[in-house]
Motif scaffolding. Structure first.
Motif, PDB file in Angstrom:
ATOM      1  N   SER A  42      17.780  13.402  -5.069  1.00 12.95           N
ATOM      2  CA  SER A  42      16.453  13.510  -5.962  1.00 12.95           C
ATOM      3  C   SER A  42      15.678  12.502  -6.345  1.00 12.95           C
ATOM      4  O   SER A  42      14.971  12.745  -7.313  1.00 12.95           O
ATOM      5  CB  SER A  42      16.824  14.315  -7.264  1.00 12.95           C
ATOM      6  OG  SER A  42      17.830  13.547  -8.097  1.00 12.95           O
ATOM      7  N   MET A  43      15.831  11.134  -5.988  1.00 14.85           N
ATOM      8  CA  MET A  43      15.126  10.215  -6.282  1.00 14.85           C
ATOM      9  C   MET A  43      13.804  10.515  -5.947  1.00 14.85           C
ATOM     10  O   MET A  43      13.335  10.804  -4.646  1.00 14.85           O
ATOM     11  CB  MET A  43      15.596   8.946  -5.770  1.00 14.85           C
ATOM     12  CG  MET A  43      15.063   7.666  -5.980  1.00 14.85           C
ATOM     13  SD  MET A  43      15.811   6.261  -5.289  1.00 14.85           S
ATOM     14  CE  MET A  43      17.063   6.207  -6.530  1.00 14.85           C
ATOM     15  N   THR A  44      12.681   9.676  -6.569  1.00  9.51           N
ATOM     16  CA  THR A  44      11.299   9.843  -6.233  1.00  9.51           C
ATOM     17  C   THR A  44      10.672   8.161  -5.710  1.00  9.51           C
ATOM     18  O   THR A  44      11.673   7.472  -5.783  1.00  9.51           O
ATOM     19  CB  THR A  44      10.284  10.258  -7.369  1.00  9.51           C
ATOM     20  OG1 THR A  44      10.579   9.191  -8.454  1.00  9.51           O
ATOM     21  CG2 THR A  44      10.818  11.645  -8.075  1.00  9.51           C
ATOM     22  N   VAL A  45       9.765   8.248  -5.288  1.00  9.97           N
ATOM     23  CA  VAL A  45       9.110   7.006  -4.876  1.00  9.97           C
ATOM     24  C   VAL A  45       9.034   6.048  -6.116  1.00  9.97           C
ATOM     25  O   VAL A  45       9.519   4.777  -5.757  1.00  9.97           O
ATOM     26  CB  VAL A  45       7.993   7.092  -4.094  1.00  9.97           C
ATOM     27  CG1 VAL A  45       7.220   5.712  -3.664  1.00  9.97           C
ATOM     28  CG2 VAL A  45       7.767   8.026  -3.028  1.00  9.97           C
ATOM     29  N   PHE A  65      10.360   3.951   1.965  1.00  9.66           N
ATOM     30  CA  PHE A  65      11.328   5.070   1.359  1.00  9.66           C
ATOM     31  C   PHE A  65      12.068   6.136   2.424  1.00  9.66           C
ATOM     32  O   PHE A  65      13.000   6.668   2.214  1.00  9.66           O
ATOM     33  CB  PHE A  65      10.500   5.879   0.155  1.00  9.66           C
ATOM     34  CG  PHE A  65      11.023   7.015  -0.532  1.00  9.66           C
ATOM     35  CD1 PHE A  65      12.346   6.679  -1.150  1.00  9.66           C
ATOM     36  CD2 PHE A  65      10.620   8.349  -0.670  1.00  9.66           C
ATOM     37  CE1 PHE A  65      12.939   7.697  -1.852  1.00  9.66           C
ATOM     38  CE2 PHE A  65      11.280   9.111  -1.434  1.00  9.66           C
ATOM     39  CZ  PHE A  65      12.484   8.856  -2.189  1.00  9.66           C
ATOM     40  N   ALA A  66      11.087   6.292   3.234  1.00  7.74           N
ATOM     41  CA  ALA A  66      11.663   7.341   4.393  1.00  7.74           C
ATOM     42  C   ALA A  66      13.046   6.798   5.099  1.00  7.74           C
ATOM     43  O   ALA A  66      13.731   7.419   5.316  1.00  7.74           O
ATOM     44  CB  ALA A  66      10.413   7.694   5.463  1.00  7.74           C
ATOM     45  N   ASP A 110       0.840  -0.971  -0.102  1.00 17.06           N
ATOM     46  CA  ASP A 110       0.058  -0.086   0.139  1.00 17.06           C
ATOM     47  C   ASP A 110       0.870   1.306  -0.068  1.00 17.06           C
ATOM     48  O   ASP A 110       2.128   1.089   0.359  1.00 17.06           O
ATOM     49  CB  ASP A 110      -0.999   0.017   1.462  1.00 17.06           C
ATOM     50  CG  ASP A 110      -0.216  -0.188   2.590  1.00 17.06           C
ATOM     51  OD1 ASP A 110       0.390   0.735   3.157  1.00 17.06           O
ATOM     52  OD2 ASP A 110      -0.138  -1.486   3.079  1.00 17.06           O
ATOM     53  N   PRO A 111       0.250   2.268  -0.509  1.00 17.51           N
ATOM     54  CA  PRO A 111       1.078   3.463  -0.491  1.00 17.51           C
ATOM     55  C   PRO A 111       1.711   3.959   0.866  1.00 17.51           C
ATOM     56  O   PRO A 111       2.938   4.361   0.843  1.00 17.51           O
ATOM     57  CB  PRO A 111       0.314   4.685  -0.773  1.00 17.51           C
ATOM     58  CG  PRO A 111      -0.929   3.880  -1.630  1.00 17.51           C
ATOM     59  CD  PRO A 111      -1.124   2.621  -0.953  1.00 17.51           C
ATOM     60  N   GLN A 112       0.942   3.711   2.073  1.00 16.92           N
ATOM     61  CA  GLN A 112       1.661   3.970   3.425  1.00 16.92           C
ATOM     62  C   GLN A 112       2.990   3.511   3.562  1.00 16.92           C
ATOM     63  O   GLN A 112       3.823   3.899   4.118  1.00 16.92           O
ATOM     64  CB  GLN A 112       0.697   3.897   4.478  1.00 16.92           C
ATOM     65  CG  GLN A 112      -0.570   4.906   4.379  1.00 16.92           C
ATOM     66  CD  GLN A 112      -1.599   4.346   3.249  1.00 16.92           C
ATOM     67  OE1 GLN A 112      -1.654   3.378   2.700  1.00 16.92           O
ATOM     68  NE2 GLN A 112      -2.645   5.285   3.116  1.00 16.92           N
TER      69      GLN A 112
END
Length: 514
Positions: free
Chosen positions: A176-179, A161-162, A153-155
């Protein structure tokens, strides 16, 4: 019985009644016509039939001895037979009991070992891709059980990622990386770790089954348990390696965020050892079963391989396997230092074959004031000297393989004694050694770099296969000799059971070949 018939009818009946107390139950409960007492009661003057005397026939001494022994041990009554049975069960056995493990493992164990080795080969190549895509540091925690389940899930993805944003790799290289970009490298590392868990489970569970069902020999059971421990140790080393790239205090000042080259070489070396153990033991089981199936031909082959003229060739194969292994481990040091990006032409390194001495022995890598560690520190930590060492070892390996092939091809004794399987293994080793130089020429692209690592493992596999075809373990010789003795013993027992008369009849009935 003759004295009974001489008595009066009344006294004869009383005597027979007393005798029936000592007659077995089969005679008492049998048909009246077959009972001796019934016949005597009906006709007291009758006499029991006397069994005919056996015909006098010539008997051999050993037959007379055996019949005498058997008659001496034959019980005279049911109580005596029961007493002998109880005494046999109570007496301790002095003969050694055979082991519950068979002498040779079943071929199904060999096929499973080879399949496991193939899986380990695949995970080694995939691990190289994980390193080349810089995905190995994307998962910052080691959870052997719960880590098998990816974020769904996104959470959960934001939480993963955190944790990655706290690593030195994100701060220094991927700020600068995104999810979505993080998911790509995460799936690579998650697949690599899941594959490792699958390798462990698919090896542990069949090991328990084969050992419990006694499908392997006792010696092979110990080896399988050892490989299981090596696989578990490999997982711990993998996390120990990843951990070196997640903490700032483990990185050198100003260095690129990457894992320790020492830990990377240990991780790769352990994987190679586990792979070679599976491959060698699987081939050994197949070879033992093949030799035992036809022990006379197998013993002849083993005696040929043990000829003194092949001793030098066998020892050269063993030395070559060690050289290839050391070359592969030096390649792990090159990969951990990113040394493949320093010089990309071969055989030149810059303008000459050797780089400048200042670059090879740089005092920057020395950690002591007197520079006593200058040489070995540069060998293991300086990218220039690490690449030079790997080139020298690879060139030596290439030359050694070609020299051994020429020796097997042009030596009259080796050419005559070496079996066809050994010659084919030697030729395959020559074909495998030519891969690798193109990796440097094309600036280490990911597909060729992965092929380079796969080629090193394939070359190591080739020399192990060759060694299994020419090496002669003492245990294999004992097994084949025992199989020959058993085959000869069975034929001898068959002749003894049939006897001379039966053998004479068989010779008479056998058709004469024209």
């Amino acid at each position: 019985m003759a004295t009974i018939t001489a008595m009066s009818p009344l006294r004869a009946r009383l005597a027979l009644k007393a005798q029936e107390a000592f007659v077995c139950r089969r005679c008492l409960h049998g048909p009246p016509s077959t009972s001796p007492s019934f016949r005597l009661l009906r006709n007291p003057r009758a006499t029991l039939p006397v069994p005919p005397k056996p015909l006098r026939q010539p008997i051999r001494n050993h037959s007379r001895t055996q019949s005498t022994i058997s008659s001496a041990h034959q019980p005279s009554s049911p109580l005596a037979a029961l007493s002998q049975t109880i005494s046999r069960q109570a007496a301790p056995s002095t003969t050694p009991q055979p082991s519950s493990f068979p002498s040779t493992s079943t071929p199904s164990v060999a096929y499973w070992l080879l399949a496991s080795a193939t899986s380990v080969f695949g995970i080694v190549v995939f691990g190289g891709l994980t390193r080349l895509t810089e995905s190995g540091l994307s998962i910052t925690e080691w959870r052997p059980v719960t880590g098998s389940f990816p974020p769904l899930d996104p959470q959960t993805w934001e939480a993963e990622f955190a944790r990655y944003r706290q690593s030195p790799e994100f701060k220094m290289l991927n700020s600068s990386m995104t999810v979505d970009e993080f998911k790509k490298i995460y799936w690579m590392e998650w697949t690599h770790r899941l594959w490792g868990r699958v390798v462990g489970l698919t090896f542990l569970i069949p090991t328990v089954y084969f050992v419990a069902r006694r499908r392997v020999s006792a010696r092979m059971a110990v080896k399988l348990v050892g490989i299981c421990g090596l696989i578990g140790f490999q997982g711990a080393i993998g996390w120990w390696m990843v951990k070196s790239g997640l903490k700032d205090d483990l990185l050198e000042t100003g260095s690129h965020p990457r894992v320790s080259q020492y830990r990377l070489a240990t991780h790769l070396g352990t994987a190679f050892v586990a792979y070679l153990a599976m491959l060698w033991n699987g081939l050994e089981i197949l070879r033992e079963n093949r030799l035992v199936r036809d022990p006379e031909a197998g013993l002849k082959l083993l005696e040929t391989l043990r000829h003194p003229s092949l001793r030098t060739f066998r020892r050269s194969v063993a030395g070559l396997s060690g050289l290839i292994f050391v070359t592969a481990i030096s390649g792990a040091l090159v990969a951990g230092l990113d040394a493949g990006l320093v010089y990309n032409n071969f055989p030149w390194m810059g303008q000459n074959i050797l780089p400048p001495k200042r670059e090879m022995l740089d005092p920057f890598y020395s950690h002591t004031p007197d520079h006593s560690d200058l040489v070995w520190r540069n060998m293991f930590e300086n990218p220039v000297l690490a690449q030079l060492d790997h080139r020298v070892l690879a060139t030596t390996t290439f030359t050694a393989v070609l020299a051994l092939w020429a020796y097997s091809r042009y030596s009259p004794a080796v050419q005559k004694l070496l079996p066809r399987s050994g010659k084919m293994g030697m030729l395959g080793l020559v074909h495998l050694v030519v891969l690798g130089i193109s990796t440097l020429w094309f600036f280490v692209p990911t597909p060729l770099a992965a092929a380079h690592q796969a080629g090193a493992l394939a070359l190591l596999s080739g020399v192990v296969v060759l060694g299994g075809r020419v090496w002669v373990p003492q245990r294999t010789v004992r097994l084949v000799r025992h199989a020959v003795e058993q085959a000869q013993g069975k034929s001898g027992n068959l002749v003894a059971r049939r006897g001379p008369d039966a053998m004479m009849r068989a010779k008479i009935a056998r058709p004469v070949s024209v």
